[in-house]
Design a protein around this motif. Structure first.
Motif, PDB file in Angstrom:
ATOM      1  N   UNK A 471       0.852  -1.196   0.000  1.00 19.92           N
ATOM      2  CA  UNK A 471       0.000   0.000   0.000  1.00 19.92           C
ATOM      3  C   UNK A 471       0.884   1.242   0.000  1.00 19.92           C
ATOM      4  N   UNK A 472       1.412   1.578  -1.167  1.00 24.94           N
ATOM      5  CA  UNK A 472       2.363   2.679  -1.274  1.00 24.94           C
ATOM      6  C   UNK A 472       1.671   3.929  -1.795  1.00 24.94           C
ATOM      7  N   UNK A 473       2.173   5.098  -1.428  1.00 25.70           N
ATOM      8  CA  UNK A 473       1.576   6.334  -1.957  1.00 25.70           C
ATOM      9  C   UNK A 473       1.840   6.464  -3.445  1.00 25.70           C
ATOM     10  N   UNK A 474       0.885   7.058  -4.140  1.00 27.76           N
ATOM     11  CA  UNK A 474       1.058   7.340  -5.559  1.00 27.76           C
ATOM     12  C   UNK A 474       1.142   8.848  -5.730  1.00 27.76           C
ATOM     13  N   UNK A 475       1.220   9.291  -6.982  1.00 33.50           N
ATOM     14  CA  UNK A 475       1.344  10.719  -7.225  1.00 33.50           C
ATOM     15  C   UNK A 475       0.187  11.527  -6.681  1.00 33.50           C
ATOM     16  N   UNK A 476      -1.018  10.949  -6.720  1.00 32.39           N
ATOM     17  CA  UNK A 476      -2.201  11.703  -6.297  1.00 32.39           C
ATOM     18  C   UNK A 476      -2.842  11.168  -5.024  1.00 32.39           C
TER      19      UNK A 476
END
Length: 741
Positions: A471-476
């Motif tokens: 569960x990694x952060x994405x650009x948005x």
């Protein structure tokens, strides 16, 4: 030149929307005037609770006439193509010019646009602005609201004032036609008033007790609130956001001082302030000693005939009811800890799911406590390991308290007060309060050892846990606030100067997360296994080299997290003038298998010291020229290494030197490499960079006087080996290929 006034009146606009709406109104008008070719001067926009308004100064009388030449298709093109061009220009075939070009005869259109009056342009523009206006939330109203295609506005639009040089600009929208009539204060001047012009707008409304400038309302609220508090020997606890919110709620603000029962101060002051601020928009007051005073300042929206006595009494009654509720919840929690200590809350944490793949909050607390203790015992954080573990085990206890259930914003704060009431060590109470910090830019960063250990352990666990389940952060998107946790880790480590091997800490926490997930598997199978038993079934903290598959995965994940933290440091340090490419050059692996050939710098304090030393050297002429030389060497080596499998000897053969520049570079490397290694070992990175920069004259001379790709194979490989030594010397400091310039 004329001034243009536009006022869009409505029912109450939410305070939080006003500033953005005013800026949108200004931007849309400017864009529209630009598209129409109508010159103008400064445009000012603002809002009150019941109106958006703007004034455009020095609007030209008309747009300028213009002409445009537009190239069309070939004169011999199909009629369909020519017809399309004619439609786009609005001309007829005989109005086109046929012109000889290198590509044959081509059709050209000469389009003349006559100037239009400012009034005509604005009459078209205002309805477009209203129609396309973007509100965070809006509504349909009136008879037209039966259709989903009907126009929308934040609240029912009740009036449009559109005046150019004092004359009405005729337009209509939402069933409302423009004019010069508006409304004054709802109570003091409810009758319609006619606005003469843009120049008289503010003064005419002021006469009806409406201050149209939000900045003026903010200043008035702040100043008069201070005066009201000072009359009782008190001061206002600063809150710029609350000043702005009250300015967005009032057109004629009148600050008034009220009081509440001092007995309510048994409730934590943060809860009292939160109740007053969030629910009532009141300003809290402090006495001369800085303690919370049993007083508040509310902001009325009118001059009351009794001086505000009735308004104050009404607000005091409402606040008393709210504080009674807060005290009820607080007394419940105090009774709980009196009976069983702060630990009495812990069993309920097993009922709160942290994440379906990561267990409950109770599971997270166990992991955090284990890491907090290790951070102290390892020497990374100086402090008491027992207190750090105790604080970590209790840091989430208040999540199930009645107070936090009613006031979620005081999580951690309520726990600290309860810890003190329970007689726990003040360091434990402070760590419970501060372990969420920093929550954003400008927030306080914990510095007390126990607080540091718990805050850092909590954030590292969050990062490792969500990386483990992908569960990694994405650009948005960053739903689990992993970036914020990473920024917090960086701030804590750098603020306290912690000499911490992140790789070891991350591997340890990966091990704990894997133990939790093993627990979840056994629970799903109807069995029970404690965290300690799960830990025992997994591999112990990582050896110097991974041996098992899951260890290799943990190791790789740790490297990715360190790089992720490096990216956050680049964001943090940008404002201090630290170049992000230099952080890349120091932290990232240069080549090879990133799992087993480490170049990832995992000590953030050392990382920043290296970066700053590198940036200092690159700011000099020697550093700039050396960078160019090292990059040139690396490029040559990359090309040659790709041609064949020939390797370059780690030690060059002086007998093969045929040029003095070769001998000079070899001698310079013989001297510099040990100096660089010694400086790096003692973490004197300024000295290491200086020793590396000292190679510049020899590098310049080498490239000026030596042909690297000599005809003789042995000489060529020897010279390439010399460049490989230069590259290795540079790589011991940073990966120069990642540096811009």
């Amino acid at each position: 030149m004329s001034d243009f006034l536009l006022e869009l009146a409505s029912e109450e606009i939410p305070a939080r929307m006003q500033a953005a709406a005013a800026e949108q109104l200004r931007t849309r008008l400017i864009d529209g005037l630009k598209a129409a070719g109508l010159a103008h001067g400064e445009v000012t926009a603002d809002a009150t609770p019941r109106r958006l308004w703007l004034i455009a100064h020095d609007v030209a009388a008309a747009s300028a006439a213009s002409s445009e030449e537009r190239k069309g298709p070939s004169a011999s093109a199909p009629e369909q193509a020519i017809a399309g061009f004619l439609r786009s220009t609005g001309l007829t075939r005989d109005q086109l010019e046929e012109r000889e070009t290198p590509k044959g005869v081509v059709l050209f259109a000469h389009i003349k646009t006559e100037g239009r009056s400012a009034a005509a342009i604005l009459a078209e523009l205002v309805p477009m602005i209203v129609r396309d206006f973007a509100w965070p939330k809006s509504m349909r109203c009136g008879a037209a609201s039966a259709s989903t295609a009907s126009p929308r506005w934040v609240r029912p639009l009740t009036g449009i004032v559109a005046l150019l040089d004092g004359e009405v600009v005729p337009c209509a929208m939402h069933g409302v036609s423009s004019g010069r009539m508006t409304r004054g204060h709802r109570i003091h001047a409810p009758e319609p008033i006619a606005i003469d012009s843009a120049g008289t707008y503010a003064a005419q409304l002021l006469a009806t007790k409406v201050i149209v400038s939000s900045a003026e309302r903010r200043t008035l609220i702040a100043d008069r609130a201070d005066v009201a508090a000072a009359a009782k020997g008190l001061t206002i606890i600063p809150d710029a956001g609350l000043v702005a919110e009250n300015a967005g709620l009032t057109e004629w603000p009148v600050p008034l001082l009220g009081a509440f029962d001092p007995a309510f101060r048994a409730v934590p002051r943060e809860v009292i302030q939160l109740t007053m601020r969030t629910n009532q928009k009141y300003f809290a007051c402090a006495d001369a000693a800085g303690a919370l005073a049993p007083n508040f300042v509310c902001v009325a929206n009118l001059d009351a005939s009794d001086g505000g006595v009735a308004i104050v009494k009404g607000n005091e009654r409402v606040l008393s009811a709210r504080l009674s509720d807060a005290k009820f919840f607080w007394d419940q929690d105090v009774a709980t800890i009196k009976a069983g200590g702060l630990e009495a809350f812990l069993p309920k944490l097993q009922d709160i799911v942290f994440h379906e793949k990561l267990g409950t909050v109770a599971d997270k607390v166990e992991r955090v406590a284990k890491l907090a203790r290790w951070l102290v015992e390892s020497g990374a954080v100086p402090g008491d390991a027992d207190l750090a573990e105790q604080a970590a085990k209790l840091c989430k206890a208040d999540l199930v308290s009645a107070t936090v259930g009613e006031f979620p914003e005081v999580q951690g704060i309520a726990g600290a007060y309860l810890a003190r009431d329970a007689g726990l060590d003040p360091q434990v109470a402070d760590a419970i309060r501060d372990h969420y910090k920093p929550v954003g830019q400008g927030d306080d960063v914990p510095t007390a050892p126990v607080s540091v250990a718990v805050a850092l352990a909590d954030k590292l666990d969050t990062i490792v846990a969500f990386f483990a389940i992908g569960e990694l952060p994405t650009g948005s998107r960053d739903p689990f606030a992993i970036r914020r946790a990473a920024l917090g880790c960086c701030a804590i480590i750098l603020k306290s100067g912690l000499r911490l091997s992140l790789r070891t800490a991350l591997m340890l926490q990966s091990h704990s997360v894997r133990a939790t997930r093993l627990q979840l598997e056994t629970r799903a199978g109807g069995q029970h296994r404690t965290f300690a038993q799960a830990v025992a079934l997994t591999h112990q903290p990582p050896p110097s080299h991974p041996r098992r598959k899951h260890e290799a995965v943990d190791w790789a994940a740790s490297e990715r997290i360190i790089l992720f933290l490096g990216e956050r440091i680049a964001v943090q340090q940008r404002e201090e003038g630290v170049r992000s490419d230099l952080i890349d050059a120091v932290i990232k692996p240069s080549s090879g298998d990133e799992l087993f050939h480490y170049r990832v710098e995992d000590d953030l304090v050392r990382l920043l010291a290296r970066v700053r030393a590198l940036q200092s050297v690159l700011a000099t002429e020697d550093g700039t020229n050396l960078l160019a030389g090292v990059k040139r060497a690396a490029n040559i080596l990359r090309i040659e290494e790709g041609k064949d499998a020939a390797t370059f000897a780690p030690e060059t053969d002086p007998a093969l030197f045929t040029e003095s520049a070769e001998t000079a570079l070899a001698a310079a490397l013989d001297s510099a490499v040990p100096a660089i290694a010694a400086a790096v070992a003692r973490e004197d990175f300024t000295a290491a960079m200086a020793a590396l920069a000292g190679l510049r004259p020899a590098v310049d001379a080498f490239f000026d006087g030596v042909i690297v790709n000599a005809p003789e194979q042995a000489v060529r490989l020897n010279r390439l080996g010399l460049l490989a030594r230069l590259r290795a010397a540079a790589m011991s400091v940073a990966d120069f290929s990642r540096i811009e310039g």
